[in-house]
Design an enzyme around this catalytic site. Structure first.
Site, PDB file in Angstrom:
ATOM      1  N   HIS A   1      -3.318   1.624  -7.878  1.00  0.00           N
ATOM      2  CA  HIS A   1      -3.322   0.393  -7.082  1.00  0.00           C
ATOM      3  C   HIS A   1      -4.741  -0.187  -7.160  1.00  0.00           C
ATOM      4  CE1 HIS A   1      -3.251  -1.955  -3.306  1.00  0.00           C
ATOM      5  NE2 HIS A   1      -1.927  -1.865  -3.347  1.00  0.00           N
TER       6      HIS A   1
ATOM      7  N   ASP B   1      -5.407   9.315  -3.069  1.00  0.00           N
ATOM      8  CA  ASP B   1      -4.815   8.162  -2.398  1.00  0.00           C
ATOM      9  C   ASP B   1      -3.377   8.552  -2.053  1.00  0.00           C
ATOM     10  OD1 ASP B   1      -3.360   5.899  -1.811  1.00  0.00           O
ATOM     11  OD2 ASP B   1      -4.196   4.675  -3.428  1.00  0.00           O
TER      12      ASP B   1
ATOM     13  N   GLN C   1       1.271   6.493  -0.740  1.00  0.00           N
ATOM     14  CA  GLN C   1       2.712   6.554  -1.047  1.00  0.00           C
ATOM     15  C   GLN C   1       3.256   7.981  -1.034  1.00  0.00           C
ATOM     16  OE1 GLN C   1       4.465   3.939  -1.097  1.00  0.00           O
ATOM     17  NE2 GLN C   1       2.972   2.306  -1.441  1.00  0.00           N
TER      18      GLN C   1
ATOM     19  N   LYS D   1       2.639   2.472   6.391  1.00  0.00           N
ATOM     20  CA  LYS D   1       3.630   2.927   5.404  1.00  0.00           C
ATOM     21  C   LYS D   1       4.307   4.215   5.866  1.00  0.00           C
ATOM     22  CE  LYS D   1       0.847   0.960   1.702  1.00  0.00           C
ATOM     23  NZ  LYS D   1       1.521  -0.185   1.094  1.00  0.00           N
TER      24      LYS D   1
END
Ligand code: PMP
Length: 393
Positions: free
Chosen positions: A117, A188, A191, A214
């Site tokens: 990302h 990261d 997700q 999220k």
């Protein structure tokens, strides 16, 4: 598996007179009643600034805020709550690390992957580092044997799960290699935190970044885990709440985590992360994984069986997002038509332009799944895709 949709009031909604099928969870997830009530209760009955007051409400707010920190610590298997800092989200967490490590990174290299990302690209460039990506094959599997660590590699920063493809990177393999070279690793987890059980002691990374929104909590709040061995890095931000003594000549700081939380934090947001963790733990991360895996695999298999659909990426483990395109139909048009059927997906480059270039496309349609999605949602998506294809036949 029981129907978790009933815990999420927005999922009852109709749009354009049709039932909403929400498949844009990688952008943001919906919020369960437990989280909504926690936020509302905080502002209705506890609201006060934290750590600074002697009064009753301030005590209660501080206690709830610190309790949320402890919940995050336990949820990710951190060594102690001092390793957990509340930030404004994944982007903010990564930027803070980039700022703190800037003296080391400037003129050196950060190793990333080709699926990152923009949040895991731009902050390193701003810090003056050059980026080098771990090579990957056509299916977006990382080719670890071809990873080229040089004397200039000062950090490895990788997403756990791709927000575009749903591919799961083998982060333990990467932390193992990094350890051999004594290079710190940032993961990261934007997700993965909502899909996979995470244990800092097992993964062995030095930094972990994720967002509340999220994982069923509020927007504008997130977490940066910093392992104890980096507890003395320079704070990226200065201001109130993080100092011990301030003079015009010099400032001394409080110990972590407060050292890294300048200014009034998103108190209700942090507390909402605690509530989201409670919600997920009440179900059980193992149960969530099992259910999501069933729905995800079902959706992916059905997409792969559908004529005229190109599905991107294929790694050993996958979760969350599936990216695809319909042959000869622009991703944006597909998304717009699906929307009119009540099916919410995302289209475009998903803040991953380098990956789009590798895939040879400008953008994709992305369906992304959360714990409340079911095989019926996947069926609706396929039905919608068939209709789009018929419109263009
Ligand atoms: N990294 C990844 C892998 C993401 O999916 C996202 C959000 N799409 C981010 C970073 C940035 O998260 P946020 O916008 O919440 O800071």
């Amino acid at each position: 598996m029981t129907d978790f949709k009933k815990d999420f009031p927005i999922l009852d909604k109709e749009i354009y007179g049709k039932q909403l099928f929400y498949l844009d969870n990688a952008a943001t997830s919906q919020k369960p009643n437990l989280v909504l009530d926690t936020i509302s209760d905080f502002y209705r009955s506890d609201n006060s600034n934290i750590h600074r007051g002697v009064h009753y409400l301030s005590e209660i707010s501080s206690e709830k805020y610190e309790k949320a920190r402890q919940k995050v610590c336990d949820f990710i298997g951190a060594g102690n709550p001092d390793e957990v800092t509340f930030t404004a989200g994944t982007t903010d967490s990564i930027n803070q690390v980039a700022r703190s490590l800037e003296p080391v990174l400037k003129g050196n290299e950060v190793m990333i992957t080709g699926v990152e990302h923009h949040s895991n690209i731009v902050p390193w460039q701003l810090a003056g580092a050059k980026l080098r990506a771990i090579p990957m094959d056509f299916d977006c599997n990382l080719l670890m044997d071809s990873m080229e660590i040089t004397a200039k590699t000062k950090l490895i920063s990788i997403s756990h799960v791709s927000n575009v493809l749903g591919s799961v990177n083998k982060i333990k393999e990467i932390t193992g290699i990094a350890k051999d070279h004594d290079i710190p690793v940032l993961v990261d987890a934007a997700q993965s935190i909502q899909h996979l059980p995470l244990d800092m002691k097992d993964i062995g990374c030095d930094f972990l970044a994720f967002s509340g929104h999220k994982m069923y909590a509020a927007t504008g709040v997130g977490v940066l885990y910093t392992s104890e061995r980096f507890s003395d890095i320079m704070p990226a931000k200065g201001g109130g709440g993080m100092v011990d003594r301030v003079t015009l000549e010099e400032t001394t700081y409080l110990d972590p985590p407060l050292k890294y939380e300048a200014g009034t934090p998103h108190i209700a947001g942090a507390i909402s992360i605690g509530a989201a963790i409670d919600y997920m733990q009440n179900i059980g991360m193992g149960r969530i994984r099992k259910h999501e895996h069933e729905v995800y695999s079902y959706a992916r298999d059905r997409l792969l069986e559908t004529d005229g659909v190109t599905v991107y990426g294929n790694t050993e483990e996958m979760c969350g997002s599936i990216s695809f395109n319909l042959d000869g139909i622009h991703h944006y048009d597909t998304g717009l038509i699906l929307d009119k059927m009540g099916i919410a997906v995302r289209t475009g480059h998903h803040c991953a332009q380098p990956l789009m270039r590798s895939l040879g496309t400008e953008g994709t349609v992305r369906a992304s799944f959360a714990l409340y999605n079911t095989k019926e949602d996947a069926d609706m998506l396929i039905e919608g895709i068939e209709k789009v294809r018929m419109m263009y036949a």
